[in-house]
Design a protein around this motif. Structure first.
Motif, mmCIF file in Angstrom:
data_model
loop_
_atom_site.group_PDB
_atom_site.id
_atom_site.type_symbol
_atom_site.label_atom_id
_atom_site.label_comp_id
_atom_site.label_asym_id
_atom_site.label_seq_id
_atom_site.Cartn_x
_atom_site.Cartn_y
_atom_site.Cartn_z
ATOM 1 N N PRO A 1 126.488 43.304 114.499
ATOM 2 C CA PRO A 1 126.349 42.073 113.708
ATOM 3 C C PRO A 1 125.025 42.019 112.952
ATOM 4 O O PRO A 1 124.922 41.361 111.929
ATOM 5 C CB PRO A 1 126.429 40.963 114.754
ATOM 6 C CG PRO A 1 127.178 41.576 115.892
ATOM 7 C CD PRO A 1 126.766 43.033 115.917
ATOM 8 N N SER A 2 124.012 42.727 113.463
ATOM 9 C CA SER A 2 122.766 42.855 112.701
ATOM 10 C C SER A 2 122.118 44.178 113.055
ATOM 11 O O SER A 2 122.475 44.815 114.052
ATOM 12 C CB SER A 2 121.806 41.694 113.004
ATOM 13 O OG SER A 2 121.285 41.802 114.308
ATOM 14 N N LEU A 3 121.170 44.585 112.207
ATOM 15 C CA LEU A 3 120.426 45.830 112.425
ATOM 16 C C LEU A 3 118.969 45.565 112.086
ATOM 17 O O LEU A 3 118.674 44.771 111.191
ATOM 18 C CB LEU A 3 120.946 46.935 111.484
ATOM 19 C CG LEU A 3 122.367 47.446 111.722
ATOM 20 C CD1 LEU A 3 122.863 48.190 110.478
ATOM 21 C CD2 LEU A 3 122.406 48.377 112.925
ATOM 22 N N LEU B 1 115.308 46.215 110.373
ATOM 23 C CA LEU B 1 114.977 46.749 109.046
ATOM 24 C C LEU B 1 114.571 48.208 109.127
ATOM 25 O O LEU B 1 114.841 48.994 108.224
ATOM 26 C CB LEU B 1 113.837 45.935 108.424
ATOM 27 C CG LEU B 1 114.163 44.493 108.049
ATOM 28 C CD1 LEU B 1 112.906 43.791 107.543
ATOM 29 C CD2 LEU B 1 115.265 44.420 107.005
ATOM 30 N N SER C 1 116.539 38.538 116.609
ATOM 31 C CA SER C 1 117.880 38.940 117.054
ATOM 32 C C SER C 1 118.928 38.021 116.446
ATOM 33 O O SER C 1 118.766 36.796 116.411
ATOM 34 C CB SER C 1 117.982 38.874 118.580
ATOM 35 O OG SER C 1 117.041 39.728 119.181
ATOM 36 N N PHE C 2 119.999 38.637 115.966
ATOM 37 C CA PHE C 2 121.164 37.872 115.517
ATOM 38 C C PHE C 2 122.414 38.611 115.951
ATOM 39 O O PHE C 2 122.558 39.783 115.612
ATOM 40 C CB PHE C 2 121.180 37.690 113.997
ATOM 41 C CG PHE C 2 122.427 36.968 113.545
ATOM 42 C CD1 PHE C 2 122.524 35.592 113.639
ATOM 43 C CD2 PHE C 2 123.527 37.682 113.087
ATOM 44 C CE1 PHE C 2 123.688 34.936 113.253
ATOM 45 C CE2 PHE C 2 124.694 37.022 112.710
ATOM 46 C CZ PHE C 2 124.767 35.654 112.794
ATOM 47 N N TYR D 1 126.340 44.466 104.630
ATOM 48 C CA TYR D 1 125.064 44.127 105.263
ATOM 49 C C TYR D 1 124.132 43.592 104.184
ATOM 50 O O TYR D 1 124.032 44.178 103.095
ATOM 51 C CB TYR D 1 124.434 45.356 105.936
ATOM 52 C CG TYR D 1 125.056 45.669 107.278
ATOM 53 C CD1 TYR D 1 124.560 45.081 108.442
ATOM 54 C CD2 TYR D 1 126.139 46.527 107.385
ATOM 55 C CE1 TYR D 1 125.132 45.345 109.676
ATOM 56 C CE2 TYR D 1 126.719 46.805 108.613
ATOM 57 C CZ TYR D 1 126.205 46.212 109.760
ATOM 58 O OH TYR D 1 126.780 46.479 110.981
ATOM 59 N N GLU E 1 120.215 42.702 103.433
ATOM 60 C CA GLU E 1 118.853 42.924 103.890
ATOM 61 C C GLU E 1 118.045 41.662 103.618
ATOM 62 O O GLU E 1 117.854 41.276 102.459
ATOM 63 C CB GLU E 1 118.240 44.135 103.167
ATOM 64 C CG GLU E 1 116.825 44.415 103.615
ATOM 65 C CD GLU E 1 116.300 45.748 103.093
ATOM 66 O OE1 GLU E 1 117.042 46.479 102.405
ATOM 67 O OE2 GLU E 1 115.131 46.052 103.395
ATOM 68 N N LEU E 2 117.608 41.002 104.707
ATOM 69 C CA LEU E 2 116.793 39.805 104.585
ATOM 70 C C LEU E 2 115.341 40.237 104.735
ATOM 71 O O LEU E 2 114.941 40.677 105.812
ATOM 72 C CB LEU E 2 117.186 38.780 105.663
ATOM 73 C CG LEU E 2 118.666 38.367 105.673
ATOM 74 C CD1 LEU E 2 118.953 37.426 106.842
ATOM 75 C CD2 LEU E 2 119.069 37.729 104.352
ATOM 76 N N GLU F 1 112.967 40.350 107.897
ATOM 77 C CA GLU F 1 113.736 39.846 109.044
ATOM 78 C C GLU F 1 114.638 40.953 109.614
ATOM 79 O O GLU F 1 114.246 41.680 110.515
ATOM 80 C CB GLU F 1 114.532 38.604 108.644
ATOM 81 C CG GLU F 1 113.596 37.456 108.264
ATOM 82 C CD GLU F 1 114.300 36.199 107.805
ATOM 83 O OE1 GLU F 1 113.644 35.163 107.712
ATOM 84 O OE2 GLU F 1 115.526 36.260 107.504
ATOM 85 N N LEU F 2 115.826 41.086 109.075
ATOM 86 C CA LEU F 2 116.747 42.128 109.548
ATOM 87 C C LEU F 2 117.881 42.308 108.540
ATOM 88 O O LEU F 2 117.913 41.651 107.496
ATOM 89 C CB LEU F 2 117.301 41.817 110.947
ATOM 90 C CG LEU F 2 117.655 40.377 111.347
ATOM 91 C CD1 LEU F 2 118.788 39.847 110.526
ATOM 92 C CD2 LEU F 2 118.004 40.313 112.828
ATOM 93 N N LEU F 3 118.784 43.230 108.866
ATOM 94 C CA LEU F 3 120.022 43.375 108.100
ATOM 95 C C LEU F 3 121.088 42.598 108.857
ATOM 96 O O LEU F 3 121.274 42.809 110.052
ATOM 97 C CB LEU F 3 120.462 44.838 108.009
ATOM 98 C CG LEU F 3 119.478 45.879 107.487
ATOM 99 C CD1 LEU F 3 120.065 47.284 107.638
ATOM 100 C CD2 LEU F 3 119.160 45.613 106.027
ATOM 101 N N VAL F 4 121.794 41.726 108.159
ATOM 102 C CA VAL F 4 122.838 40.948 108.830
ATOM 103 C C VAL F 4 124.192 41.297 108.212
ATOM 104 O O VAL F 4 124.322 41.449 107.001
ATOM 105 C CB VAL F 4 122.537 39.436 108.754
ATOM 106 C CG1 VAL F 4 122.555 38.924 107.321
ATOM 107 C CG2 VAL F 4 123.515 38.649 109.614
#
Lengths: 383, 143
Positions: free
Chosen positions: A247-249, A251, B31-32, B80, B82-83, B86-89
């Motif tokens: 669901p997320s990765l 960076l 975390s997400f 996906y 890219e934020l 933060e992260l890739l959601v």
């Protein structure tokens, strides 16, 4: 490998396909008997066995069909890496002295269609499945889509890879898909997950495969052409690896476990990618095979475009890949798939691969598995 | 206005004109979905498309609880985002035509219905929408 050397002395197959009315365990038992006959051995000679399956909850119950000899038998499941894991564990059982003769057996009988299930089995929330994101195929589409843009791979190259595997399957009387397909027809078939079309994907099916392994110093009892296990390495994912069903990765990215398993295997074997004469690379889809050529060290990212245009991975190329048709022509009974790969390498190294036999007296072969939830198994074999 | 209901509690802020995904953060690691017990935080609404694919056929149902009928299935895209920082959601995208999607393009979070229950209730999930070229970015806090 360290310590005692291990050889494969027999290979068996229950050809992959669809067998309504045939039990999964029966397919596994037939593949095991096929491997034992190939080795000229009997089940009562086997001292340890590892049996892999996704659909059979107690694959060790295969002893009910093969014989109740009382030996240690362990069930194995490690996603798409199950076959490689079974081989590795059987080799270790010999190295550790538990057995002089061991078997790795794999079997499965999947329902039609994409693999599914409940997200909770992977610790994922229910909404992930409810909203249509819990599909392994999304990963394959997304990974190759980004890879194509970053490294200049064309959709024509994906179609040529799938076409090559169908062509190899057509030369393999035991393949499931034996009808050649042109790259054009593959490109024109319906898109499943952009940019991948229907015929760029393998399908889940049924079947079984088995190997008989022996201490190398006893291999001559069973065969005049033993194939030695030079490395059998398994790796799981590290933080940042782009993996199925995430669901997320983070960076910051990390290489695939395929890269880690491959590097470890080359190091253990003391063999490099340039020494490999024939390879089996996980081709869940044509894009995966393309990416795995680079992840396993055979070429740099992007060089696949030229390799495929030149036919480098065809039967007559400098590194034939998936010579029996791979997953695309054989389907993927998960528990058996990796053992099918290894069987094909053994046949090629022994010169027994029939119409698909590669020329040039191959001496070194390579197998690679990759799958959910981020595991890879690599085996290096040589005469 | 039909009755609307989020697919899950505490997945995104709602109702809201500017919905945000609910994540967690501990020791600088975001975390997400959020890790149970960790302090929650909201994620940025804007990011760039990292990769995408499409779903041309209905997924196996269950677990999918959208339209299971192949004849009426509306293809959708997932990707996906890219934020930055933060992260890739991973998310559904509002645009399902690959010709209208491009790796690196700017995307913004929205909330959309993905299925209507027999009683008329629309079930909502989060999705990212392409930001129209030249769209104003004023007032876009980066979290």
């Amino acid at each position: 490998m360290s310590g005692v050397d291990v050889a494969i002395v027999g290979v068996g197959l229950f050809p992959f396909g669809r067998y309504p009315g045939t039990q999964c365990l029966e397919m596994g038992a037939q593949a095991a008997r096929d491997a034992l006959a190939d080795a000229g051995a009997e089940w009562k000679d086997v001292q340890s066995a590892f049996v892999g399956s996704h659909e059979v909850s107690n694959p060790d119950s295969i002893v009910g069909l093969l014989g109740l000899t009382g030996i240690p038998v362990r069930a194995v499941f490690n996603g798409c890496a199950t076959g490689g894991t079974s081989l590795q564990m059987a080799a270790k059982a010999i190295q550790y002295g538990e057995a002089d003769l061991a078997m790795a057996i794999g079997m499965d009988k999947h329902p039609r269609g994409a693999f599914s299930g409940d997200p909770s089995i992977l610790g994922l929330p229910a909404w992930y499945g409810q909203t249509g994101m819990f599909l392994t195929t999304h990963f394959f589409g997304m990974k190759i889509n980004r890879y194509m843009q970053q490294h200049g791979i064309s959709r024509e190259t994906l179609a040529k890879v799938a076409s090559k595997n169908f062509a190899n399957g057509a030369r393999n009387p035991q393949a499931w898909r034996r009808t050649p397909m042109t790259p054009e027809a593959i490109l024109d078939s319906e898109i499943v997950n952009y940019p991948l079309t229907r015929y760029m994907y393998c399908g889940p099916d049924e079947g079984a495969a088995a190997l008989v392994l022996a201490r190398a110093d006893q291999a001559h009892r069973y065969t005049s052409t033993p194939v030695f296990v030079r490395a059998a390495e398994l790796r799981s994912r590290r933080p940042g690896a782009f993996e199925v069903q995430s669901p997320s990765l983070p960076l910051e990215s990390a290489p695939s476990p395929s890269v880690d398993a491959s590097k470890a295997a080359y190091e253990v074997a003391g063999i490099g990618p340039d020494d490999v004469n024939v390879a089996q690379l996980q081709d869940t889809d044509a894009g995966s095979e393309v990416i795995h050529m680079a992840e396993n060290g055979f070429c740099a990212d992007g060089e696949q475009e030229k390799w495929i245009a030149e036919g480098a991975t065809e039967l007559t190329g400098r590194l034939p890949v998936n010579t029996d048709g791979g997953l695309i022509a054989n389907g993927e009974p998960i528990g058996a798939s990796g053992l099918r790969q290894i069987r094909e390498i053994v046949l090629q190294l022994q010169g027994r691969a029939g119409d698909r036999q590669i020329a040039g007296d191959p001496r070194v072969g390579y197998t690679h598995l990759y799958g959910a939830p981020g595991a890879s198994a690599v085996t290096i074999l040589s005469r | 206005m039909p009755t609307q209901q989020p697919v899950a509690e505490n997945l995104f802020t709602w109702p809201s004109d500017e919905p945000r995904l609910i994540a967690s953060e501990r020791d600088g690691v975001i975390s997400f979905p959020p890790r149970p017990g960790d302090p929650t935080r909201l994620l940025s609404r804007r990011g760039t498309l990292w990769t995408f694919t499409t779903q041309q056929f209905p997924p196996p149902s269950p677990p999918y609880d959208g339209d299971p009928n192949p004849k009426t299935h509306v293809p959708y895209a997932v990707g996906y985002i890219e934020l930055p920082g933060e992260l890739l959601v991973e998310a559904r995208l509002t645009e399902a035509d690959p010709a209208k999607l491009r790796v690196g393009q700017e995307m913004e979070l929205t909330v959309v219905p993905y299925v209507t229950r027999p009683d008329g209730t629309e079930i909502l999930t989060f999705a990212f929408a392409p930001v129209a070229d030249g769209a104003s970015t004023s007032g876009e806090g980066a979290a």
